[in-house]
Design a protein around this motif. Structure first.
Motif, mmCIF file in Angstrom:
data_model
loop_
_atom_site.group_PDB
_atom_site.id
_atom_site.type_symbol
_atom_site.label_atom_id
_atom_site.label_comp_id
_atom_site.label_asym_id
_atom_site.label_seq_id
_atom_site.Cartn_x
_atom_site.Cartn_y
_atom_site.Cartn_z
ATOM 1 N N ALA A 37 -2.418 -0.694 4.567
ATOM 2 C CA ALA A 37 -1.588 -1.672 3.882
ATOM 3 C C ALA A 37 -2.473 -2.772 3.313
ATOM 4 O O ALA A 37 -3.469 -3.159 3.918
ATOM 5 C CB ALA A 37 -0.575 -2.268 4.854
ATOM 6 N N CYS A 38 -2.089 -3.277 2.147
ATOM 7 C CA CYS A 38 -2.909 -4.276 1.458
ATOM 8 C C CYS A 38 -2.037 -5.439 1.016
ATOM 9 O O CYS A 38 -0.946 -5.243 0.462
ATOM 10 C CB CYS A 38 -3.600 -3.644 0.251
ATOM 11 N N VAL A 39 -2.500 -6.636 1.273
ATOM 12 C CA VAL A 39 -1.885 -7.866 0.776
ATOM 13 C C VAL A 39 -2.900 -8.531 -0.141
ATOM 14 O O VAL A 39 -4.038 -8.781 0.257
ATOM 15 C CB VAL A 39 -1.495 -8.804 1.938
ATOM 16 N N THR A 40 -2.495 -8.802 -1.375
ATOM 17 C CA THR A 40 -3.430 -9.277 -2.396
ATOM 18 C C THR A 40 -3.166 -10.729 -2.736
ATOM 19 O O THR A 40 -2.055 -11.092 -3.136
ATOM 20 C CB THR A 40 -3.334 -8.402 -3.655
ATOM 21 N N MET A 41 -4.194 -11.548 -2.600
ATOM 22 C CA MET A 41 -4.095 -12.988 -2.828
ATOM 23 C C MET A 41 -4.323 -13.314 -4.304
ATOM 24 O O MET A 41 -5.241 -14.038 -4.672
ATOM 25 C CB MET A 41 -5.116 -13.714 -1.938
ATOM 26 N N ARG A 42 -3.478 -12.746 -5.121
ATOM 27 C CA ARG A 42 -3.509 -12.996 -6.558
ATOM 28 C C ARG A 42 -2.080 -13.046 -7.065
ATOM 29 O O ARG A 42 -1.156 -12.599 -6.386
ATOM 30 C CB ARG A 42 -4.291 -11.888 -7.280
ATOM 31 N N ASP A 43 -1.906 -13.578 -8.277
ATOM 32 C CA ASP A 43 -0.574 -13.643 -8.868
ATOM 33 C C ASP A 43 -0.249 -12.404 -9.689
ATOM 34 O O ASP A 43 0.922 -12.105 -9.933
ATOM 35 C CB ASP A 43 -0.458 -14.894 -9.750
ATOM 36 N N GLN A 44 -1.287 -11.702 -10.143
ATOM 37 C CA GLN A 44 -1.119 -10.448 -10.865
ATOM 38 C C GLN A 44 -2.189 -9.471 -10.411
ATOM 39 O O GLN A 44 -3.206 -9.866 -9.850
ATOM 40 C CB GLN A 44 -1.255 -10.638 -12.393
ATOM 41 N N THR A 45 -1.945 -8.199 -10.674
ATOM 42 C CA THR A 45 -2.957 -7.187 -10.426
ATOM 43 C C THR A 45 -2.951 -6.173 -11.554
ATOM 44 O O THR A 45 -1.902 -5.901 -12.154
ATOM 45 C CB THR A 45 -2.734 -6.462 -9.085
ATOM 46 N N GLU A 46 -4.125 -5.624 -11.842
ATOM 47 C CA GLU A 46 -4.231 -4.564 -12.835
ATOM 48 C C GLU A 46 -3.808 -3.213 -12.269
ATOM 49 O O GLU A 46 -3.587 -2.261 -13.023
ATOM 50 C CB GLU A 46 -5.658 -4.481 -13.380
ATOM 51 N N TRP A 47 -3.652 -3.132 -10.945
ATOM 52 C CA TRP A 47 -3.288 -1.864 -10.292
ATOM 53 C C TRP A 47 -1.810 -1.893 -9.919
ATOM 54 O O TRP A 47 -1.430 -1.888 -8.743
ATOM 55 C CB TRP A 47 -4.168 -1.624 -9.067
#
Length: 331
Positions: free
Chosen positions: A290-300
């Motif tokens: 599981a992944c939590v991404t600290m960004r507002d957008q992602t390219e993936w």
């Protein structure tokens, strides 16, 4: 046929480990490798060549530690010199770094065709320097090697179907690399934590160059480390410097940047990935984490759509901590 490949940062080394091997095994192809020096620390650069069997660079430009404009401009000047000397048939670039754009632009100005690996990705956030780099590189390339159907669709919306540019869906070379090297994973020296830790990476300019975002992330990491599970953070030298300059204190398990084989070992044993990296988002998926991404957008966006990844930004009023808690418990 001579292919001149330009690399400079960790994700590009990983991709090159697969593609350069294929070039070496193809009759009639020769490769000239140019390392811009964008990632220059031994743990961020040299170790990847040693571990992944990448040929030693034919040219080491040693360009780093400047602003985006400064680095891109110096790279453009030096890459042009190499191109004039080597006269390659193609220039191959990867991803979305300053090295990518400088290499593509230098080649295009000299009318040398450019092949872009990992083309067509979009975060739709023009505040990210990576978004600017990938859009401009796609526009001046002759062949676009796309990793996903979404990348193909992005290019179609931008009118690439009507341009004299070849667009190909070829899959993700980072997955090829992850699968190839998984059996060679190596425990980081001195690492003794039990499985189930939270593996974290933090280096994106949108987080490190924004004092409020960086302070919020540091607060969240300290909370998670104290209340949920050990937070393991291989800390990028630039991020370490910025944190110190801002007077912030990280109360987590800090380690030096690790090589690719050590990163795979950590990914295989983590309970949750917390990141602002593009590549690590994918690597978490490859290893079923599981992944939590600290960004507002992602390219993936595919990872968001299948529920493997969740965007949380960096605002503590938004559920960065709560979502990490939930993801960790679910894992």
């Amino acid at each position: 046929m001579k292919v001149l490949t330009i690399i400079g940062a960790r994700p590009q080394f990983i991709k090159a480990s697969v593609v350069s091997k294929a070039i070496q095994e193809t009759d009639g192809l020769t490769e000239v490798l140019v390392h811009t020096g964008q990632h220059f620390d031994a743990n961020m650069s040299d170790v990847f060549f040693e571990q992944l069997g990448i040929p030693r660079p034919d040219y080491q430009l040693n360009i780093n530690s400047g602003s985006h404009g400064d680095m891109t401009g110096r790279m453009l000047i030096e890459i042009e010199k190499v191109l004039l000397k080597e006269q390659p048939d193609w220039v191959l670039v990867y991803g979305d770094t300053n090295s990518t754009l400088a290499g593509a632009l230098a080649a295009a100005k000299l009318h040398i065709p450019v092949a872009h690996v990992e083309a067509g990705l979009r975060s739709f956030n023009m505040q990210m320097p990576e978004e600017i780099n990938r859009i401009l590189t796609d526009q001046i390339s002759s062949v676009l090697f796309c990793p996903t159907d979404s990348a193909i669709a992005n290019l179609a919306r931008e009118g690439f179907n009507d341009k004299p540019i070849k667009v190909l869906q070829v899959g993700d070379v980072m997955q090829d690399s992850a699968e190839f090297f998984a059996q060679q994973a190596t425990q980081p020296q001195g690492f003794e934590l039990d499985d189930g830790f939270i593996l974290t990476t933090l280096h994106r300019a949108e987080n490190t160059d924004n004092p409020e975002r960086l302070a919020a992330i540091v607060t969240a990491l300290n909370h998670l480390h104290a209340n949920l599970a050990s937070v393991v953070l291989p800390l990028h030298p630039r991020t370490r410097k910025v944190i110190a300059e801002q007077g912030l204190t990280l109360n987590v398990h800090l380690i030096d940047p690790v090589g690719y084989l050590e990163m795979i070992w950590l990914l295989q044993r983590t309970g949750l990935v917390l990141t602002d990296s593009g590549g690590v988002q994918k690597e978490a998926f490859f290893f079923g984490k599981a992944c939590v991404t600290m960004r507002d957008q992602t390219e993936w966006i595919e990872l968001i759509e299948v529920g493997a990844n969740e965007l949380v930004g960096a605002d503590l009023r938004n559920p960065l901590i709560l979502i990490a808690d939930r993801a960790m418990l679910a894992a």
